[in-house]
Design a protein around this motif. Structure first.
Motif, PDB file in Angstrom:
ATOM      1  N   ASP A   1       0.840  -1.204   0.000  1.00 56.18           N
ATOM      2  CA  ASP A   1       0.000   0.000   0.000  1.00 56.18           C
ATOM      3  C   ASP A   1       0.872   1.250   0.000  1.00 56.18           C
ATOM      4  O   ASP A   1       0.365   2.362  -0.009  1.00 56.18           O
ATOM      5  CB  ASP A   1      -0.903   0.008   1.246  1.00 56.18           C
ATOM      6  CG  ASP A   1      -0.098  -0.133   2.537  1.00 56.18           C
ATOM      7  OD1 ASP A   1       0.936  -0.820   2.511  1.00 56.18           O
ATOM      8  OD2 ASP A   1      -0.509   0.433   3.565  1.00 56.18           O
TER       9      ASP A   1
ATOM     10  N   VAL B   1      -1.276  -5.283   2.522  1.00 54.91           N
ATOM     11  CA  VAL B   1      -1.790  -4.007   1.981  1.00 54.91           C
ATOM     12  C   VAL B   1      -2.168  -3.018   3.087  1.00 54.91           C
ATOM     13  O   VAL B   1      -2.901  -2.066   2.844  1.00 54.91           O
ATOM     14  CB  VAL B   1      -2.996  -4.251   1.041  1.00 54.91           C
ATOM     15  CG1 VAL B   1      -2.562  -4.948  -0.226  1.00 54.91           C
ATOM     16  CG2 VAL B   1      -4.093  -5.063   1.734  1.00 54.91           C
TER      17      VAL B   1
ATOM     18  N   GLY C   1     -11.830   1.231   0.455  1.00 51.80           N
ATOM     19  CA  GLY C   1     -10.588   1.840  -0.030  1.00 51.80           C
ATOM     20  C   GLY C   1     -10.783   3.251  -0.515  1.00 51.80           C
ATOM     21  O   GLY C   1      -9.880   3.842  -1.113  1.00 51.80           O
TER      22      GLY C   1
END
Length: 522
Positions: free
Chosen positions: A251, A275, A344
């Motif tokens: 990420d 992530v 997200g």
């Protein structure tokens, strides 16, 4: 992670697809740019050379230069070569061995081995319903063993009791023995790392391997490592013999070269990627999907999976019932915004939508970023229960109070109310009798087009996505494309529009919670 590479390759390949015909010089010039883009993304030189040579070999054939759409053909070649570089198929952790299956974690200090061990254990416990034992073999780093114990306490996973003064090899033997006696399915050995590769480290790893006979040896590497990732992977593979890779910090804003290089150099699959910091933020690595994302083709399958994981089925059912009656108040809008944040945010969702990757910069330039969601939720949270249920109550004095409570101004509140009004009108159309349940018709039409009529479930025969494995979801996405449903025109995944968020009418993510058959949150 791959944003810079995505932008560079996107602009190079877009220049090709606009051409009517390509000469060998055009292909050579494009490949020079691709080579430069990969080197800038920190991909190892040897990997870049083999990549461009493979594409050039296939691209200079007469059938490419004379094909109907030569530009698209070159894009396809680059795409296919990216997939083969990353590994054709996703490979998960192999548990096909006599219990307890031993998983040995290796890597340098600071790459995230201990946290990743906890994440893998949590994943095996929650997804695969395995009984896991974790053991820390790191006797050098202060409190390393205590860190793993704390992770075990947080996730409810057994950890091997700490005995001071034991050597790493003795701890490994004791862990395997304890797992056999305790009836554990899997034992995870978190080994020590160093700030660099040295001989004592490798000797210790080999000895632990001999004592514990691991079924999986996973190299944990930081995705931000850059060029040195290749030497790291090669050394560990030669000395210990790794079976797979786990990349952490995917990420981050690194250039992604490590992910592309390590797989190509070792030939070992990337099995998992980290992530985020939280225990659940570990994902399987799907080469095809990553290649799609790098080339800006989107990733509908991951978007649907993310929706299935993050959307609360009970809330979705209640929302669908309200929508069917044409009702949609500010509480519902706040729920929608929170669910988008969980998935997200705007950037994360747009990155997964085909053809939308280039929209992210335009949106942030127009002020349509994830901070906007936070502001809008703050505005709704500053309202009373009555105001949220009935926005018509909001006159000047109330708006003034809400603005000071949420740190915004009247203009922001008016924008939010306008957006809510447009969405509420859309819900009325979808649920109204005149529309004959437009939402139902859209979903039913989609199912029919894909040959899924009569599969039951919720809205007009959409299949139950929660009961499909990733391969079935991918097949579904391909079927949709073959049926002429372009990615981005899927109802609830890109055809409607979040009104009030700008001229381009963003994809209808407001429809996501209406997807039938999504599983309940754990």
């Amino acid at each position: 992670m791959f944003e810079t590479l995505q932008d560079r390759l996107g602009s190079i390949l877009n220049g090709l697809t606009g051409r009517g015909a390509l000469s060998e010089a055009d292909v050579a010039a494009a490949l020079r740019e691709v080579r430069r883009a990969l080197l800038e993304a920190d991909v190892a030189l040897e990997v870049v050379r083999s990549f461009t040579d493979a594409v050039r070999e296939k691209a200079v054939g007469a059938e490419i230069l004379k094909s109907i759409k030569p530009g698209q053909m070159v894009v396809k070649l680059v795409h296919d070569e990216l997939i083969s570089m990353l590994g054709s198929e996703g490979v998960s952790i192999d548990l096909n061995a006599a219990a307890p299956v031993v998983i040995m974690m290796v890597g340098l200090q600071g790459s995230g081995k201990t946290t990743t061990s906890g994440k893998i254990a949590n994943r095996l416990k929650t997804r695969d319903k395995k009984k896991v034992l974790m053991a820390s073999l790191d006797t050098r780093r202060p409190a390393a063993q205590e860190q793993l114990r704390q992770l075990g306490v947080q996730a409810g996973i057994d950890t091997l009791p700490i005995i001071a003064g034991q050597s790493p090899t003795d701890i490994a033997s004791r862990a395997v023995q304890a797992a056999k006696l305790g009836g554990h399915d899997v034992v995870i050995l978190d080994t020590a790392g160093r700030t660099h590769i040295d001989e004592p480290l490798m000797i210790e790893m080999a000895e632990i391997k001999r004592k514990s006979n691991p079924h999986e040896i996973l190299l944990v590497a930081d995705a931000l490592t850059g060029q040195d990732a290749v030497n790291l992977a090669r050394n560990f593979d030669e000395r210990v013999g790794i079976t797979g890779l786990v990349l952490t910090r995917m990420d981050g804003d690194g250039r992604g070269g490590a992910a592309l290089s390590m797989r190509a150099v070792t030939g070992k699959p990337i099995k998992l990627i980290g992530v985020g910091e939280k225990m659940g933020e570990l994902e399987e690595f799907h080469p095809r999907r990553v290649a799609d994302r790098i080339l800006g083709m989107g990733d509908i399958v991951s978007l649907v999976e993310k929706a299935a994981e993050n959307i609360d089925a009970e809330k979705a059912a209640a929302m669908a019932a309200k929508m069917a009656k044409g009702k949609f108040d500010l509480n519902d809008l706040a729920d929608q915004l929170r669910q988008m944040q969980k998935m997200g945010g705007m950037g994360g969702i747009m990155g997964l939508m085909p053809g939308m990757a280039g929209m992210k910069d335009k949106m942030s330039a127009a002020g349509l970023d994830d901070k906007l969601f936070g502001r809008q939720i703050a505005i709704i949270s500053s309202m009373t229960k009555a105001e949220r249920a009935n926005p018509d109550l909001l006159k000047h004095s109330r708006k003034k109070r809400i603005a000071s409570g949420s740190g915004t101004d009247a203009a922001d509140i008016n924008k939010l109310l306008k957006m809510h009004r447009q969405m509420a009108d859309m819900m009325k159309m979808m649920g109204g009798k005149k529309g004959g349940g437009m939402m139902k018709q859209m979903m039913g039409g989609l199912a029919g087009k894909m040959g899924l009529g009569g599969l039951g479930g919720g809205m007009g025969g959409m299949p139950d996505l929660s009961k499909m494995d990733p391969k079935q979801l991918e097949a579904l996405a391909k079927q949709a494309e073959a049926a002429g449903i372009k990615p981005g025109s899927m109802p609830g995944l890109g055809g409607g529009g979040l009104p009030g968020l700008g001229g381009g009418r963003l994809p209808g993510l407001g429809g996501l919670p209406g997807l039938p058959g999504l599983p309940k949150k754990k």
